[in-house]
Design an enzyme around this catalytic site. Structure first.
Site, mmCIF file in Angstrom:
data_model
loop_
_atom_site.group_PDB
_atom_site.id
_atom_site.type_symbol
_atom_site.label_atom_id
_atom_site.label_comp_id
_atom_site.label_asym_id
_atom_site.label_seq_id
_atom_site.Cartn_x
_atom_site.Cartn_y
_atom_site.Cartn_z
ATOM 1 N N GLU A 1 0.822 -0.995 0.016
ATOM 2 C CA GLU A 1 -0.073 0.123 -0.174
ATOM 3 C C GLU A 1 1.248 1.153 -0.020
ATOM 4 O O GLU A 1 1.611 1.742 0.493
ATOM 5 C CB GLU A 1 -1.079 -0.381 0.738
ATOM 6 C CG GLU A 1 -2.060 -1.632 1.422
ATOM 7 C CD GLU A 1 -2.993 -0.851 2.417
ATOM 8 O OE1 GLU A 1 -2.711 -0.359 3.126
ATOM 9 O OE2 GLU A 1 -4.067 -1.522 2.139
ATOM 10 N N ASP B 1 -10.881 8.205 -22.824
ATOM 11 C CA ASP B 1 -10.512 6.546 -21.840
ATOM 12 C C ASP B 1 -10.225 5.936 -23.366
ATOM 13 O O ASP B 1 -10.956 5.792 -23.990
ATOM 14 C CB ASP B 1 -12.061 6.229 -21.523
ATOM 15 C CG ASP B 1 -11.802 4.624 -21.017
ATOM 16 O OD1 ASP B 1 -11.228 3.754 -21.304
ATOM 17 O OD2 ASP B 1 -13.158 4.869 -20.932
ATOM 18 N N THR C 1 -7.058 0.402 -20.166
ATOM 19 C CA THR C 1 -7.017 -0.704 -19.501
ATOM 20 C C THR C 1 -5.276 -1.390 -20.016
ATOM 21 O O THR C 1 -5.162 -0.438 -21.135
ATOM 22 C CB THR C 1 -8.244 -1.990 -19.963
ATOM 23 O OG1 THR C 1 -8.116 -1.741 -21.437
ATOM 24 C CG2 THR C 1 -9.167 -1.829 -19.431
ATOM 25 N N LYS D 1 -5.922 -5.109 -23.578
ATOM 26 C CA LYS D 1 -7.034 -5.120 -25.193
ATOM 27 C C LYS D 1 -5.557 -4.992 -25.861
ATOM 28 O O LYS D 1 -5.216 -5.961 -25.841
ATOM 29 C CB LYS D 1 -7.970 -4.076 -25.128
ATOM 30 C CG LYS D 1 -9.274 -4.128 -23.712
ATOM 31 C CD LYS D 1 -10.341 -3.101 -23.502
ATOM 32 C CE LYS D 1 -11.061 -3.764 -22.727
ATOM 33 N NZ LYS D 1 -12.222 -2.355 -21.996
ATOM 34 N N ARG E 1 -4.889 -8.354 -17.290
ATOM 35 C CA ARG E 1 -5.815 -7.448 -17.263
ATOM 36 C C ARG E 1 -5.282 -6.628 -15.706
ATOM 37 O O ARG E 1 -5.062 -6.954 -14.922
ATOM 38 C CB ARG E 1 -6.145 -8.015 -16.139
ATOM 39 C CG ARG E 1 -7.020 -10.319 -17.230
ATOM 40 C CD ARG E 1 -8.596 -10.600 -16.946
ATOM 41 N NE ARG E 1 -9.670 -9.424 -17.994
ATOM 42 C CZ ARG E 1 -9.588 -9.599 -18.305
ATOM 43 N NH1 ARG E 1 -8.916 -9.835 -19.472
ATOM 44 N NH2 ARG E 1 -10.511 -8.811 -19.202
HETATM 45 C C1 LIG Z 1 -12.914 -2.031 -21.411
HETATM 46 C C2 LIG Z 1 -13.530 -0.451 -20.869
HETATM 47 C C3 LIG Z 1 -13.529 -0.326 -19.860
HETATM 48 C C4 LIG Z 1 -13.832 -1.393 -18.481
HETATM 49 O O1 LIG Z 1 -11.991 -2.069 -18.272
HETATM 50 P P1 LIG Z 1 -12.285 -2.857 -17.038
HETATM 51 O O2 LIG Z 1 -11.173 -3.456 -17.133
HETATM 52 O O3 LIG Z 1 -13.345 -4.234 -17.835
HETATM 53 O O4 LIG Z 1 -13.553 -2.770 -16.427
HETATM 54 C C5 LIG Z 1 -13.886 1.100 -19.543
HETATM 55 N N1 LIG Z 1 -13.870 1.945 -20.678
HETATM 56 C C6 LIG Z 1 -13.543 1.430 -22.065
HETATM 57 C C7 LIG Z 1 -13.763 2.728 -23.166
HETATM 58 C C8 LIG Z 1 -13.746 0.259 -22.086
HETATM 59 O O5 LIG Z 1 -13.593 -0.296 -22.872
#
Ligand SMILES: *Cc1c(COP(=O)(O)O)cnc(C)c1O
Length: 415
Positions: free
Chosen positions: A57, A201, A227, A230, A236
């Site tokens: 932490e 995002d 993230t 992807k 993850r």
């Molecule tokens: C996949 C995604 C998220 C969230 O990701 P998680 O790891 O599944 O919580 C947030 N914003 C966008 C635009 C996404 O495509």
């Protein structure tokens, strides 16, 4: 000692068997889920490392537990690699996933009830961009912009009108199901006009940006989240990038505001993924992902399928199945039986329900990782077309599955 060194297959053959089954499923199937990818052995190893044993932490040099000198070394390296990759002034690598990263941004910038402008979910946005069932929609006063009904593209004039009318505290640009370039500078100038904070995002397209195949919003926007699992092809998790002015508020919101201890094993794997993405070969990968998506979209359009916005600039596309008198759920099931994974998707102004919407979303990050190119992408379009035309013929779908397996055998993942 033996308890510590026994392999999983000996300690828990049941779970080991299930994992082996999943590995086979991934080897033998075509993965077209736009948010998925296949990580390297190096990323898997870092994730399975002894860092999982540690509590740390706090941040490098300021931990609430002892024994963090090695964790600090790892986290400092992860941060510096991410800064280099995205040209960021500040990076926090601790967010556990995309949604908690976005929560941290809202909490750092807004008070509950503050107004935020974001893209509507069924127009390509994400749950965490203000959907009424999500914390974002529950805690903040979201106003949502839509895509144009005819072109299915974001119309910056409409975004500007909404911003001038609503005067939001923050404007979000980013998506989960939109296949055209975002004009980051146009968003920034609209936000400047109304004094709003800019939040990008890039969860879906981070790998394409890191690979220099798409424009990078990090130098332009105040705050950008992504993230790491992807197109970026890491574990993850998520990171938050920002201008130095937001560093203190963002860091404090991630910890102690929302999270406790960071997942150090995952953060080590994030560092590995940033290292991989900094290599010249990753730029080739990013370009190939887009070329494959364009080949897949082109072949589907040639076969009479309507693709929203008539093509794609990135790794994904949304297919409007009404052009073939089909619906999303039945299509997803038929493709599954043929060994092809995809996700059903709403389309803008959809008249069907979210559980059985009018479209499917397809993406090429995973097939590109295993080495497939444009010729294979066209072959995949042919598989999809055949499976959808024979959606209720299980024997035909099983036969297609055989062809899918043959194709996949030529492009092995881990074997
Ligand atoms: C996949 C995604 C998220 C969230 O990701 P998680 O790891 O599944 O919580 C947030 N914003 C966008 C635009 C996404 O495509």
């Amino acid at each position: 000692m033996t308890a510590l060194t026994n392999p999983l297959s000996k300690v828990d053959p049941e779970i080991a068997g299930i994992i082996a089954k999943e590995a086979r499923r991934q080897e033998e199937g075509i993965e077209l889920i736009a948010s998925e990818n296949t990580v390297s052995q190096a990323v898997l190893e870092a994730m399975g490392s002894v860092f999982t044993n540690k509590y740390s932490e706090g941040y490098s040099g300021k931990r609430y537990y002892g024994g963090n000198e090695v964790v600090d070394e790892m986290e400092i390296l992860a941060v510096s690699r991410a800064k280099e990759l995205f040209n960021a002034e500040h990076v926090n690598v601790q967010p556990l996933s995309g949604s908690p990263a976005n929560l941290a941004v809202y909490m750092a910038v807004c008070k509950p009830g503050d107004k935020v402008l974001g893209l509507k979910l069924d127009h390509g946005g994400h749950l965490s961009h203000g959907h009424p069932v999500n914390f974002s929609g529950l805690m903040y006063n979201f106003v949502q912009y839509e895509v144009d009904e005819k072109t299915c593209r974001i119309d910056m004039n409409r975004v500007r009108e909404a911003a001038l009318r609503e005067r939001p505290r923050m404007i979000i640009a980013g998506f989960s199901a939109y296949s055209r370039d975002i004009d980051w500078k146009a968003f920034k100038s609209i936000a400047d006009e109304v004094g709003a904070v800019t939040f990008g995002d890039i969860a879906h397209i981070a790998g394409l940006i890191a690979g220099k195949a798409l424009e990078n919003p990090v130098p332009v926007f105040d705050i950008v989240t992504t993230t790491t699992h992807k197109t970026l092809r890491g574990p993850r998790g998520a990171i938050i990038m920002s201008k130095a002015a937001f560093q203190k508020d963002l860091d404090r919101t991630v910890f102690p505001g929302i999270q406790g201890g960071p997942h150090d094993h995952v953060n080590a794997a994030k560092a590995v993924c940033f290292h991989e993405a900094l290599q010249p070969s990753f730029q080739q990968y990013a370009k190939q992902v887009i070329r494959n998506a364009q080949a897949l979209a082109g072949e589907l359009m040639a076969r009479g399928y309507r693709i929203l916005t008539d093509g794609t600039d990135n790794h994904l596309m949304v297919v409007d199945l009404r052009s073939k008198d089909l619906a999303g759920k039945a299509a997803e099931i038929a493709l599954d039986k043929a060994g092809i994974s995809c996700s059903r998707s709403t389309i803008p102004f959809d008249t069907r329900k979210a559980m059985d919407p009018s479209g499917i979303r397809l993406g090429t990050p995973a097939v590109t990782t295993r080495g497939m190119g444009e010729a294979e992408s066209k072959q995949i379009a042919a598989f999809i077309d055949e499976a959808l035309m024979k959606a209720s013929d299980d024997a035909a779908l099983a036969k297609i599955r055989g062809g899918v397996r043959e194709l996949c055998n030529r492009f092995p993942l881990y074997v």
